[in-house]
Design an enzyme around this catalytic site. Structure first.
Site, short mmCIF file in Angstrom:
data_model
loop_
_atom_site.label_atom_id
_atom_site.label_comp_id
_atom_site.label_asym_id
_atom_site.label_seq_id
_atom_site.Cartn_x
_atom_site.Cartn_y
_atom_site.Cartn_z
N GLU A 34 0.82 -1.19 -0.06
CA GLU A 34 0.02 -0.04 0.13
C GLU A 34 0.74 1.32 0.15
O GLU A 34 0.60 2.12 0.87
CB GLU A 34 -1.08 0.05 1.13
CG GLU A 34 -1.87 -1.15 1.14
CD GLU A 34 -3.07 -0.93 2.23
OE1 GLU A 34 -2.95 -0.29 3.19
OE2 GLU A 34 -3.90 -1.74 2.16
N GLU A 87 -5.69 -8.40 -0.13
CA GLU A 87 -6.43 -8.32 1.22
C GLU A 87 -7.94 -7.96 0.74
O GLU A 87 -8.03 -6.93 0.10
CB GLU A 87 -5.52 -6.61 1.82
CG GLU A 87 -4.15 -7.03 2.32
CD GLU A 87 -3.79 -6.01 3.00
OE1 GLU A 87 -4.79 -5.19 3.68
OE2 GLU A 87 -2.77 -5.81 2.96
#
Length: 504
Positions: free
Chosen positions: A173, A292
């Site tokens: 991320e 995720e």
């Protein structure tokens, strides 16, 4: 009763069922590791301190891969802290979750746990505070047989054979301002490219995952993927997708339609990757690692990290308690992942234990299944062969978030070798039961094996340590097959599985 017409045909093949679709995620976050998978004082603990009851539940869940050690945690992680004699390992501040990590569990322990749980490890490297050299050192430690500094140290630490980790995430991320070492797309793209290029000098056949944008709501979404893949395309195999922003916020109808948003996410990332492919004029196709995903109630008190001078070890964090509607949505998200099996080559339900998880534990005590455990376990157990895109005819309803959405959703798998078919379906209606009429004539000779339903008149029912089985999948006695058609009745807000097979 809501009529739902479904047609199955082996010609509607999307692609193979990929075992890696049924991955999960273990991060050094809250109680996922400590008192989750690892609890040396637990009666079932093995020599490494791992809970055998959690290992058994992980197998029962059907997990294929586990991503480790983060997540946001990895962007400040020094992997060397977690190797060697445990009593000599340093305690470190974890800035991502304002906690203290004792480093009792590190890469060697995690790999041994993976072997015990029969899962494939998926390793993430720190590209937040670290870079190319540290990633190379970790790869050498894990995968080189011996004869070098790091590989010999692994052998000295009790692992004579290489860990042979195949899948590697190049950071996590990195477009998120919350991320330690947050970078622009160009900064990250160059770093990921150089890391991937160097890692392949050690082991050319690694499967590498570049960081995609952290979600559709991000202002960088789309453009981030374009820039990053413009840099990394020749050196990576997949780009990641993360999504947690689905939760029931008083609008049950929109919540039950969350999978339409996942569909949009996957198709948008795939389109961007294909645009880069066209621009580069290459035949290679980049796929998606949706590593995720879950329902997550981010505004609840348990999702707030500690603050100030409080840096606890394994605090209670992100311990959402899931209800029946959450399970139906998780099942529908699995339907979305399966029907995009041509582009989604890996996925990870985040996370495995305690932290937004299908498995919950009490320190030193019981382990139990949340409602979301069941659709994942059934999809992992019964999805085999090829994924079929079903022809679905059903009425729509209007949602505040996603516009008009079908009142039901479904996908099927077909194993030509065994003659087995699995149908996975959800009824999104909040009030109407549905009658499914499924045309099976393109696969002659199918007979009913079993049908099950997960539902409850109270869609907010939650499992507990005292009762995690009252609302588990139960037999659906309405299912029957005659004259090449399957019919069954399903309640509102329900997850449904039907298994069929050609006999004789």
């Amino acid at each position: 009763m809501l009529p739902v017409s479904i047609t199955l045909d082996p010609a509607f093949r999307v692609g193979p069922v990929r075992r890696r679709t049924f991955g999960s995620f273990v991060e050094h976050l809250g109680r996922c590791v400590y008192t989750g998978i690892h609890d040396p004082e637990h009666p079932t603990a093995d020599a490494d301190g791992f809970r055998k009851d959690v290992v058994e539940l992980t197998r029962d869940l059907g997990v294929s891969t586990v991503r480790y050690p983060g997540g946001n945690f990895v962007s400040g992680y020094r992997w060397e802290d977690g190797i060697g004699p445990v009593e000599q390992r340093p305690r470190r501040l974890d800035l991502a979750w304002h906690s203290t990590d004792p480093n009792t569990v590190g890469v060697d322990e995690f790999v041994r746990w993976s072997r015990a749980a029969d899962v494939e490890p998926m390793m993430a490297v720190n590209l937040g505070t670290r870079g190319v050299q540290e990633a190379l050192d970790l790869l050498e430690y894990c995968n080189v047989k011996g004869g070098t500094r790091w590989s010999d140290l692994r052998r000295q630490n009790g692992s004579p054979e290489p860990h042979d980790i195949r899948m590697w995430c190049l950071g996590n991320e990195m477009d998120g301002p919350w991320q330690i070492g947050h970078k622009t797309a160009y900064e990250y793209g160059r770093l990921a490219t150089e890391t991937a290029r160097a890692m392949r000098m050690i082991q050319p056949d690694l499967e590498l995952v570049a960081c995609g944008s952290s979600g559709v709501p991000m202002p960088t979404f789309g453009e981030w993927e374009r820039i990053v893949l413009g840099e990394t395309y020749e050196y990576v195999d997949m780009i990641s997708a993360h999504a947690y922003y689905w939760e029931e916020d008083g609008d049950l109808g929109s919540f039950l339609a969350s999978a339409t948003d996942m569909d949009h996410f996957i198709e948008s990332v795939a389109a961007t990757a294909d645009a880069v492919r066209a621009h580069k004029k290459v035949s290679k196709r980049i796929h998606i690692s949706f590593d995720e995903w879950n329902v997550w109630y981010q505004h609840r008190a348990e999702s707030k990290p500690p603050t100030g001078d409080d840096w606890p070890v394994a605090p209670v964090l992100l311990e959402d308690r899931y209800n029946v509607a959450d399970a139906v949505v998780v099942g529908n998200l699995l339907i979305s992942l399966l029907r995009h099996t041509d582009r989604v080559h890996a996925a990870s339900l985040a996370q495995l234990v305690n932290v937004i998880a299908p498995i919950m534990t009490e320190p030193g005590g019981r382990a139990w299944k949340q409602t979301i455990f069941h659709p994942f376990a059934q999809a992992s157990r019964y999805a085999r062969g090829d994924v079929l895109r079903v022809a679905l005819d059903v009425a729509t309803y209007e949602t505040a978030k996603f516009g008009d959405v079908a009142l039901a959703d479904a996908v099927a798998t077909y194993d030509a070798e065994t003659g087995e078919v699995a149908l996975f379906a959800v009824n999104r209606s909040t009030t109407q039961p549905a009658r499914l009429d499924v045309d099976l004539r393109s696969i002659p000779g199918l007979e009913l094996v079993e049908a099950s339903v997960l539902a409850n008149p109270d869609h907010q029912w939650q499992a507990t340590a005292d009762d995690d089985s009252s609302v588990a999948p139960r037999a659906n006695a309405t299912a029957q097959v005659a004259d090449g058609r399957l019919t069954l009745e399903v309640p509102p807000v329900s997850w449904n599985v039907v298994r069929l097979a050609v006999r004789g």
